[in-house]
Design a protein around this motif. Sequence first.
Motif, PDB file in Angstrom:
ATOM      1  N   GLY A 118      55.097 -38.003 117.010  1.00 50.27           N
ATOM      2  CA  GLY A 118      55.654 -38.387 115.711  1.00 50.27           C
ATOM      3  C   GLY A 118      56.992 -39.061 115.859  1.00 50.27           C
ATOM      4  N   GLY A 119      57.726 -39.072 114.758  1.00 56.05           N
ATOM      5  CA  GLY A 119      59.038 -39.703 114.775  1.00 56.05           C
ATOM      6  C   GLY A 119      59.983 -39.048 115.752  1.00 56.05           C
ATOM      7  N   PHE A 120      59.780 -37.753 116.007  1.00 54.81           N
ATOM      8  CA  PHE A 120      60.681 -37.019 116.900  1.00 54.81           C
ATOM      9  C   PHE A 120      60.621 -37.535 118.339  1.00 54.81           C
ATOM     10  N   SER A 156      43.552 -15.376 122.115  1.00 52.83           N
ATOM     11  CA  SER A 156      43.516 -14.197 121.250  1.00 52.83           C
ATOM     12  C   SER A 156      43.349 -14.569 119.786  1.00 52.83           C
ATOM     13  N   ILE A 157      43.759 -15.784 119.420  1.00 53.67           N
ATOM     14  CA  ILE A 157      43.590 -16.257 118.040  1.00 53.67           C
ATOM     15  C   ILE A 157      42.662 -17.465 117.966  1.00 53.67           C
ATOM     16  N   LEU A 158      42.165 -17.905 119.141  1.00 53.06           N
ATOM     17  CA  LEU A 158      41.257 -19.064 119.236  1.00 53.06           C
ATOM     18  C   LEU A 158      41.872 -20.304 118.584  1.00 53.06           C
ATOM     19  N   LYS A 159      43.133 -20.544 118.938  1.00 52.62           N
ATOM     20  CA  LYS A 159      43.842 -21.706 118.405  1.00 52.62           C
ATOM     21  C   LYS A 159      44.828 -22.230 119.440  1.00 52.62           C
ATOM     22  N   PHE A 160      45.119 -23.541 119.375  1.00 53.82           N
ATOM     23  CA  PHE A 160      46.265 -24.069 120.079  1.00 53.82           C
ATOM     24  C   PHE A 160      47.517 -23.713 119.285  1.00 53.82           C
ATOM     25  N   LYS A 161      48.622 -23.476 120.010  1.00 53.75           N
ATOM     26  CA  LYS A 161      49.827 -22.993 119.348  1.00 53.75           C
ATOM     27  C   LYS A 161      51.059 -23.568 120.032  1.00 53.75           C
ATOM     28  N   ILE A 162      52.098 -23.809 119.232  1.00 56.61           N
ATOM     29  CA  ILE A 162      53.381 -24.248 119.784  1.00 56.61           C
ATOM     30  C   ILE A 162      54.504 -23.762 118.874  1.00 56.61           C
ATOM     31  N   VAL A 163      55.607 -23.348 119.464  1.00 58.10           N
ATOM     32  CA  VAL A 163      56.841 -23.080 118.730  1.00 58.10           C
ATOM     33  C   VAL A 163      57.798 -24.190 119.112  1.00 58.10           C
ATOM     34  N   VAL A 164      58.199 -24.998 118.148  1.00 52.18           N
ATOM     35  CA  VAL A 164      58.914 -26.222 118.459  1.00 52.18           C
ATOM     36  C   VAL A 164      59.956 -26.515 117.389  1.00 52.18           C
ATOM     37  N   THR A 165      61.090 -27.076 117.814  1.00 49.18           N
ATOM     38  CA  THR A 165      62.130 -27.507 116.877  1.00 49.18           C
ATOM     39  C   THR A 165      61.946 -28.990 116.594  1.00 49.18           C
ATOM     40  N   LEU A 166      61.789 -29.324 115.323  1.00 51.27           N
ATOM     41  CA  LEU A 166      61.506 -30.697 114.916  1.00 51.27           C
ATOM     42  C   LEU A 166      62.446 -31.126 113.804  1.00 51.27           C
ATOM     43  N   PRO A 167      62.755 -32.414 113.743  1.00 51.55           N
ATOM     44  CA  PRO A 167      63.522 -32.940 112.613  1.00 51.55           C
ATOM     45  C   PRO A 167      62.600 -33.149 111.415  1.00 51.55           C
ATOM     46  N   ALA A 168      63.177 -33.400 110.262  1.00 48.58           N
ATOM     47  CA  ALA A 168      62.365 -33.801 109.116  1.00 48.58           C
ATOM     48  C   ALA A 168      61.682 -35.123 109.457  1.00 48.58           C
ATOM     49  N   GLY A 215      43.451 -39.104 110.484  1.00 46.46           N
ATOM     50  CA  GLY A 215      43.970 -38.906 109.132  1.00 46.46           C
ATOM     51  C   GLY A 215      45.436 -39.258 108.954  1.00 46.46           C
ATOM     52  N   SER A 216      45.906 -39.026 107.735  1.00 43.82           N
ATOM     53  CA  SER A 216      47.277 -39.386 107.354  1.00 43.82           C
ATOM     54  C   SER A 216      48.309 -38.559 108.122  1.00 43.82           C
ATOM     55  N   ASN A 217      49.489 -39.131 108.300  1.00 40.04           N
ATOM     56  CA  ASN A 217      50.587 -38.418 108.947  1.00 40.04           C
ATOM     57  C   ASN A 217      50.913 -37.136 108.175  1.00 40.04           C
ATOM     58  N   ILE A 218      51.335 -36.111 108.908  1.00 38.28           N
ATOM     59  CA  ILE A 218      51.728 -34.837 108.321  1.00 38.28           C
ATOM     60  C   ILE A 218      53.244 -34.836 108.167  1.00 38.28           C
ATOM     61  N   ASN A 219      53.715 -34.466 106.984  1.00 39.75           N
ATOM     62  CA  ASN A 219      55.137 -34.600 106.683  1.00 39.75           C
ATOM     63  C   ASN A 219      55.860 -33.255 106.723  1.00 39.75           C
ATOM     64  N   LEU A 220      56.966 -33.214 107.465  1.00 36.76           N
ATOM     65  CA  LEU A 220      57.887 -32.080 107.438  1.00 36.76           C
ATOM     66  C   LEU A 220      59.080 -32.474 106.576  1.00 36.76           C
ATOM     67  N   THR A 221      59.301 -31.737 105.503  1.00 42.56           N
ATOM     68  CA  THR A 221      60.371 -32.120 104.574  1.00 42.56           C
ATOM     69  C   THR A 221      61.751 -31.674 105.044  1.00 42.56           C
ATOM     70  N   ALA A 222      61.785 -30.768 106.032  1.00 41.11           N
ATOM     71  CA  ALA A 222      63.088 -30.273 106.494  1.00 41.11           C
ATOM     72  C   ALA A 222      63.044 -30.032 107.993  1.00 41.11           C
ATOM     73  N   ALA A 223      64.181 -30.226 108.635  1.00 35.28           N
ATOM     74  CA  ALA A 223      64.287 -29.913 110.059  1.00 35.28           C
ATOM     75  C   ALA A 223      64.247 -28.403 110.251  1.00 35.28           C
ATOM     76  N   TYR A 251      44.895 -26.418 110.336  1.00 40.76           N
ATOM     77  CA  TYR A 251      46.145 -26.187 111.039  1.00 40.76           C
ATOM     78  C   TYR A 251      47.091 -25.432 110.135  1.00 40.76           C
ATOM     79  N   THR A 252      48.123 -24.825 110.732  1.00 42.53           N
ATOM     80  CA  THR A 252      49.151 -24.143 109.941  1.00 42.53           C
ATOM     81  C   THR A 252      50.515 -24.542 110.454  1.00 42.53           C
ATOM     82  N   ILE A 253      51.492 -24.507 109.577  1.00 46.03           N
ATOM     83  CA  ILE A 253      52.901 -24.735 109.909  1.00 46.03           C
ATOM     84  C   ILE A 253      53.702 -23.623 109.257  1.00 46.03           C
ATOM     85  N   ASN A 254      54.386 -22.844 110.067  1.00 47.89           N
ATOM     86  CA  ASN A 254      55.196 -21.731 109.534  1.00 47.89           C
ATOM     87  C   ASN A 254      56.591 -21.752 110.138  1.00 47.89           C
TER      88      ASN A 254
END
Length: 445
Positions: free
Chosen positions: A362-364, A380-392, A420-428, A442-445
């Motif tokens: 993405g833009g980052f 254990s959850i049958l998913k790909f996972k990442i903990v990542v710091t991203l900008p808006a 598909g369309s880009n996924i938008n993060l409204t805040a860093a 997918y999920t974003i938390n």
Amino acid sequence: MKNIIKFLSLVLLLPFVLHSCNNEDYRDWTKAEPSFKLYDTSLGSNVLYSTMENNPFRLTWDNLNAASSYDIVFSNSNDFTIKVKLGTSNKNTYTTTIGALNTALLQAGYSPYSIKKVYFRIEAGSNVSLPIAFDVQPYPVEVPVITAPTAGSVITLDANNPTGIAKTITWNDYSYGIDVKYLVEVSLSGANKFKEVGTVNNLKLINVTNFDLDKLLLSVGGTIGVQGNFDIRVSAITKLVDPEIKKSSAIVTFKATPYQLSSFIYAPGGYQGWNPGTANTLVSATSNGRYFGFINFPAAGTEFKYTQNRNWDVNWGDNGADGTLEPNGSNILSPSAGYYKVTVDTNSLTHSMVPYSLGLVGGFNSWGGSPDAQMEWDDSILKFKIVVTLPAGEFKFRVNSDWGENYGDDGADGTLNAGGSNINLTAAGTYTITFDPFNMVYTIN
């Protein structure tokens, strides 16, 4: 004559109150012994009109000292085998509007312009009132009204008949005089995150199979083996000129218990200590004998096999390294180190492996100007996972750092769409992001 007409009009606009037959007629209607009295009221009119929409509809009954709340219920039969809760009160009186009553009747299957008897009673725990009954004729409304499923009803899903019809969803609506597209959607109750069941043109029903409904209920947050509440709505979409007009029904909440849609096999090997109990999982999302999963091999030539269960009772290997599986066959070798998508067809006893790394772009990282943020497989959850710091800003998922296979979200609803369309993060911020390749969400938390 004019004076008579004016008098009748005034009567119809008065607050709507009820008149019942002698309560003695109803003493044997309920299975539970009546404990208190729901009072008769005088009847203004049993024909409901849209001009009455804001008029009050009121019921009163004896107060029970032990009761902290009362449920106001109605039914189309005097035994209350199937009943609908109109509301709750913590007093010995309940007031709503004619409009709300009319909508509740339509949702319960009462037809506009058709006279039918309705039975009311009050419930307080095991205590029930004597019922009252009256004939009622609802009026149609300007939005679709769902008639099936009815509020509080249970849809039973049959895992053994995936192509069978789980439910025929039906509704009433006006005749618009033009083509109407009806959109049917479902959400986990209260979540307001609706996903499409399907669309039909000009019809007022849609059939949904056990498999399709089960998959949908799981995708909106249903839990396998646990009865849950789900909201359904129908929208009428018409378009003569831009913009289109969309009229959505009131939400009806039904109950259903999703079943296990997927089946599994496993891939124990040298990458995890040859333990079937903790081996990576391969999933058949539709239990059709075709499975896939993901393994991160530490080196080329890492050995592994496939097992039917989390033991060695039934296992497959590849004697000739030719892509064909044999029971108790030779160990399989990984082509190289790194993530692979592993596919098995137990119908034809074949398998394959292809490199598969999943990352964020993405833009980052200037949309691939620097390395993608790589996700890790969490079996254990049958998913790909990442903990990542991203900008808006915007991002997407892509495979093997290449645009040949990438995923976005066209509806901003958590569903993955190829290209598909880009996924938008409204805040860093620091986010936990997951990617479910089996249900394509997918999920974003």
